[in-house]
Write a protein that holds these residues in place. Sequence first.
Motif, short mmCIF file in Angstrom:
data_model
loop_
_atom_site.label_atom_id
_atom_site.label_comp_id
_atom_site.label_asym_id
_atom_site.label_seq_id
_atom_site.Cartn_x
_atom_site.Cartn_y
_atom_site.Cartn_z
N GLU A 1 -14.05 -45.32 160.40
CA GLU A 1 -12.80 -44.58 160.61
C GLU A 1 -11.82 -45.41 161.44
OE1 GLU A 1 -14.67 -40.05 160.67
OE2 GLU A 1 -14.01 -40.96 162.54
N LEU A 2 -12.32 -46.08 162.47
CA LEU A 2 -11.47 -46.92 163.31
C LEU A 2 -10.83 -48.03 162.48
CD1 LEU A 2 -10.40 -47.95 166.03
CD2 LEU A 2 -12.62 -49.09 166.36
N ARG A 3 -11.63 -48.69 161.69
CA ARG A 3 -11.13 -49.78 160.83
C ARG A 3 -10.05 -49.24 159.87
NH1 ARG A 3 -12.81 -54.79 159.28
NH2 ARG A 3 -14.64 -54.68 160.59
N ALA A 4 -10.31 -48.10 159.26
CA ALA A 4 -9.35 -47.52 158.31
C ALA A 4 -8.02 -47.18 158.98
CB ALA A 4 -9.95 -46.27 157.65
N VAL A 5 -8.08 -46.59 160.16
CA VAL A 5 -6.85 -46.22 160.88
C VAL A 5 -6.06 -47.48 161.24
CG1 VAL A 5 -5.97 -45.29 163.07
CG2 VAL A 5 -7.68 -44.02 161.76
N LEU A 6 -6.73 -48.49 161.73
CA LEU A 6 -6.05 -49.72 162.13
C LEU A 6 -5.41 -50.43 160.94
CD1 LEU A 6 -8.58 -51.06 164.76
CD2 LEU A 6 -6.26 -50.20 165.21
N LEU A 7 -6.10 -50.44 159.83
CA LEU A 7 -5.57 -51.14 158.66
C LEU A 7 -4.45 -50.37 157.97
CD1 LEU A 7 -8.86 -52.61 157.15
CD2 LEU A 7 -7.03 -53.84 158.36
N GLN A 8 -4.45 -49.05 158.07
CA GLN A 8 -3.43 -48.23 157.41
C GLN A 8 -2.12 -48.18 158.20
OE1 GLN A 8 -5.27 -44.43 156.90
NE2 GLN A 8 -6.59 -45.11 155.24
N ASP A 9 -2.20 -48.34 159.51
CA ASP A 9 -1.03 -48.18 160.35
C ASP A 9 -0.05 -49.33 160.16
OD1 ASP A 9 0.21 -46.59 162.63
OD2 ASP A 9 0.26 -48.65 163.38
N LYS A 10 1.21 -49.01 160.01
CA LYS A 10 2.25 -50.02 159.81
C LYS A 10 3.28 -50.01 160.94
CE LYS A 10 0.47 -51.08 155.86
NZ LYS A 10 -0.69 -51.88 155.94
N SER A 11 3.00 -49.27 162.03
CA SER A 11 3.98 -49.12 163.11
C SER A 11 4.14 -50.36 163.97
CB SER A 11 3.60 -47.94 164.01
OG SER A 11 2.45 -48.27 164.79
N GLY A 12 3.13 -51.21 163.99
CA GLY A 12 3.19 -52.40 164.84
C GLY A 12 2.69 -52.15 166.24
N ILE A 13 2.26 -50.92 166.53
CA ILE A 13 1.74 -50.55 167.84
C ILE A 13 0.33 -49.99 167.68
CG2 ILE A 13 2.02 -49.02 169.86
CD1 ILE A 13 4.24 -51.06 169.70
N ILE A 14 -0.57 -50.40 168.56
CA ILE A 14 -1.92 -49.83 168.59
C ILE A 14 -2.01 -48.96 169.84
CG2 ILE A 14 -4.39 -50.31 168.79
CD1 ILE A 14 -3.79 -53.06 167.45
N THR A 15 -2.35 -47.69 169.65
CA THR A 15 -2.51 -46.74 170.75
C THR A 15 -3.95 -46.26 170.75
OG1 THR A 15 -0.23 -46.03 170.52
CG2 THR A 15 -1.69 -44.60 171.80
#
Length: 124
Positions: free
Chosen positions: A73-87
């Motif tokens: 799930e972590l990997r999927a969320v990180l790869l899908q996000d396009k915002s340029g910010i990791i929270t």
Amino acid sequence: YLIVAGLCITELTMDLIMYDETLFKYGLGKKRYSPRLIITQVFPDTSVSKTNVFSEFTLISKVNGVAVTSIAELRAVLLQDKSGIITITRLDKSKFMISRTVAITEDTQLLEQFDIKGYDYIFK
């Protein structure tokens, strides 16, 4: 495990629960069967290490506002996000935010500094 934003994150197991008494409750009853993510290392000389938000054995509840309980799930969320910010959010709702570009730079440096070979970094 996954290294991201200066953190080593893995799934909580009974082996890890035995290392910290604050985690014992997650090994009892129904909580034992609820998957969770935990930080096993905060790498030195990274942006996150200069804050007091995370330490070893801190449980994570969300990444980029999405509940995560497994490395998949972590990997999927990180790869899908396009915002340029990791929270990254702890169970107590404390947060750490970092630009994806800075995280990649720091992670690349720490992989080299700590001679972590054969690791498949998520943001190649």
